[in-house]
Design an enzyme around this catalytic site. Structure first.
Site, PDB file in Angstrom:
ATOM      1  N   PHE A  38       0.867  -1.184  -0.006  1.00  0.00           N
ATOM      2  CA  PHE A  38       0.232   0.095  -0.012  1.00  0.00           C
ATOM      3  C   PHE A  38       0.720   1.312   0.078  1.00  0.00           C
ATOM      4  O   PHE A  38       0.526   2.401  -0.799  1.00  0.00           O
ATOM      5  CB  PHE A  38      -0.967   0.038   1.424  1.00  0.00           C
ATOM      6  CG  PHE A  38      -2.266  -0.855   1.181  1.00  0.00           C
ATOM      7  CD1 PHE A  38      -2.593  -1.363  -0.094  1.00  0.00           C
ATOM      8  CD2 PHE A  38      -2.964  -0.855   2.183  1.00  0.00           C
ATOM      9  CE1 PHE A  38      -3.699  -2.192  -0.227  1.00  0.00           C
ATOM     10  CE2 PHE A  38      -4.129  -1.825   1.924  1.00  0.00           C
ATOM     11  CZ  PHE A  38      -4.461  -2.129   0.849  1.00  0.00           C
ATOM     12  N   GLN A 109      -0.399  -9.400   8.509  1.00  0.00           N
ATOM     13  CA  GLN A 109      -1.467  -8.302   7.921  1.00  0.00           C
ATOM     14  C   GLN A 109      -1.876  -8.690   6.499  1.00  0.00           C
ATOM     15  O   GLN A 109      -2.841  -8.060   6.032  1.00  0.00           O
ATOM     16  CB  GLN A 109      -1.084  -6.877   8.115  1.00  0.00           C
ATOM     17  CG  GLN A 109      -0.509  -6.607   9.425  1.00  0.00           C
ATOM     18  CD  GLN A 109       0.130  -5.507   9.531  1.00  0.00           C
ATOM     19  OE1 GLN A 109      -0.546  -4.388   9.581  1.00  0.00           O
ATOM     20  NE2 GLN A 109       1.382  -5.306   9.668  1.00  0.00           N
ATOM     21  N   HIS A 127      -6.092  -9.681   9.076  1.00  0.00           N
ATOM     22  CA  HIS A 127      -7.018  -9.167   7.928  1.00  0.00           C
ATOM     23  C   HIS A 127      -7.733 -10.130   7.223  1.00  0.00           C
ATOM     24  O   HIS A 127      -7.996  -9.552   6.082  1.00  0.00           O
ATOM     25  CB  HIS A 127      -6.082  -8.309   7.059  1.00  0.00           C
ATOM     26  CG  HIS A 127      -5.901  -6.966   7.917  1.00  0.00           C
ATOM     27  ND1 HIS A 127      -4.619  -5.963   7.751  1.00  0.00           N
ATOM     28  CD2 HIS A 127      -6.139  -6.580   9.377  1.00  0.00           C
ATOM     29  CE1 HIS A 127      -4.473  -5.058   8.724  1.00  0.00           C
ATOM     30  NE2 HIS A 127      -5.220  -5.607   9.743  1.00  0.00           N
ATOM     31  N   CYS A 135     -21.206 -15.805   1.825  1.00  0.00           N
ATOM     32  CA  CYS A 135     -22.340 -15.002   1.336  1.00  0.00           C
ATOM     33  C   CYS A 135     -22.908 -14.182   2.590  1.00  0.00           C
ATOM     34  O   CYS A 135     -23.171 -14.572   3.625  1.00  0.00           O
ATOM     35  CB  CYS A 135     -23.751 -15.954   1.252  1.00  0.00           C
ATOM     36  SG  CYS A 135     -25.261 -15.181   0.810  1.00  0.00           S
ATOM     37  N   CYS A 156     -24.753 -15.443  -4.078  1.00  0.00           N
ATOM     38  CA  CYS A 156     -24.772 -16.705  -3.676  1.00  0.00           C
ATOM     39  C   CYS A 156     -25.474 -17.721  -4.621  1.00  0.00           C
ATOM     40  O   CYS A 156     -26.870 -17.184  -4.879  1.00  0.00           O
ATOM     41  CB  CYS A 156     -25.395 -16.692  -2.256  1.00  0.00           C
ATOM     42  SG  CYS A 156     -25.645 -18.295  -1.354  1.00  0.00           S
ATOM     43  N   THR A 197       6.392  -4.061   7.230  1.00  0.00           N
ATOM     44  CA  THR A 197       5.215  -3.250   7.490  1.00  0.00           C
ATOM     45  C   THR A 197       5.674  -1.948   7.897  1.00  0.00           C
ATOM     46  O   THR A 197       6.494  -1.653   8.483  1.00  0.00           O
ATOM     47  CB  THR A 197       4.604  -4.021   8.655  1.00  0.00           C
ATOM     48  OG1 THR A 197       3.263  -3.265   9.021  1.00  0.00           O
ATOM     49  CG2 THR A 197       5.427  -4.581   9.825  1.00  0.00           C
ATOM     50  N   SER A 198       4.569  -1.107   7.414  1.00  0.00           N
ATOM     51  CA  SER A 198       4.814   0.498   7.651  1.00  0.00           C
ATOM     52  C   SER A 198       4.494   0.497   9.392  1.00  0.00           C
ATOM     53  O   SER A 198       4.720   1.733   9.777  1.00  0.00           O
ATOM     54  CB  SER A 198       3.949   1.332   6.774  1.00  0.00           C
ATOM     55  OG  SER A 198       2.556   0.944   6.996  1.00  0.00           O
TER      56      SER A 198
END
Ligand code: NAD
Length: 247
Positions: A38, A109, A127, A135, A156, A197-198
């Site tokens: 990201f 993550q 995450h 569904c 579904c 990771t930030s």
């Protein structure tokens, strides 16, 4: 820039004297598998805005998902799903450490499932995962193929309502059972290796505060807010670190 050998040596010494290592990782562990993260300055998804001027934080939020599921799925399929990506040296190195009995947990993550592809057993996905889908109405579970089978909003087969990925969107809480396990693993670790990771996404980043062991190691291309607290900081490619370690 090449990582100095003394840093790799220091990490090797830490690994040698550790028996309860926990790895806490993020999107940077998968950039060397060609999955963009990201927040990297060069190729991070946050530097790209979609044509309607919406940031990933908005596009991947619960409210946006509810309001505009067709745009959400278009963005999600294009940017978050990489089914052909292969694990890299970091994923393989961690699997080796687990097999050797040194590493007790991988807390990630990431949603890409790459740790499991190397045979790592104890992986806590804070995450969620692109490989689990369900569904929104009857909770029937689906594999990734359901999301990829066409370009529309997936529905579904049983009740016709919308199917969604089991990934944590912005504005959504994390799974409490996974949180408990992650905090427990970190609290019992003698060494915590934090990589790629930030450390700006909460509550996940805050879990490292529970570490009480002797060595905290941070391996990241850019500086993080926790560098001051770490016993060893290695600035550079995490893939290079795992390639050069004695594993
Ligand atoms: P982030 O994008 O905020 O930060 C990634 C960090 O990794 C940056 O500081 C960057 O400098 C560093 N980095 C990138 N490549 C590296 C490398 N090869 N070696 C060492 N460091 C490297 O990622 P984050 O902190 O994990 O942010 C959290 C969110 O990103 C998570 O919620 C996660 O779900 C999501 N995400 C996951 C994936 C994935 O599953 N692979 C991909 C993109 C985003």
């Amino acid at each position: 820039m090449k990582i100095p050998q003394e840093k790799i040596d220091q990490l090797n010494e830490i690994i040698l004297r550790s028996n309860r290592i926990v790895f806490f990782g993020g999107a940077g562990t998968s950039t060397e598998s060609n999955i963009p993260d990201f927040r990297s300055k060069r190729n991070g998804l946050y530097n790209q805005w979609n044509e309607k001027g919406l940031s990933p934080e908005i596009l991947l939020s619960r409210s946006f998902f509810r309001k505009k599921p067709e745009v959400f799925f278009q963005y999600y399929r294009q940017n978050l799903i990489h089914p052909d990506a292969l694990p890299n040296e970091t994923h393989y190195g961690l699997a080796k450490l687990e097999k050797a009995g040194k590493l007790k947990a991988i807390i990630t993550q990431n949603i890409d499932g790459l740790h499991q592809k190397t045979g790592s057993k104890y992986v806590l996905e804070l995450h969620g995962s692109i490989y689990r889908n369900y569904c929104t109405e009857c909770k029937k579970e689906y594999h990734l193929e359901k999301i990829l089978e066409d370009n529309n909003v997936p529905n579904c087969n049983v009740c016709g309502k919308m199917v969604r990925p089991d990934v944590t969107l912005y504005e959504e809480p994390l799974d409490i059972k996974v949180i408990d396990k992650a905090i427990n693993a970190i609290s019992n670790a003698d060494t915590l290796i934090i990589g790629g990771t930030s450390l700006v996404v909460y509550p996940a980043a805050g879990f490292i505060e529970f570490f009480r062991g002797s060595d905290m190691v941070i391996i990241n291309k850019e500086t993080t807010l926790y560098d001051q607290k770490a016993d060893l900081v290695i600035q550079g490619s995490i893939g290079e670190v795992f390639r050069r370690m004695n594993l």
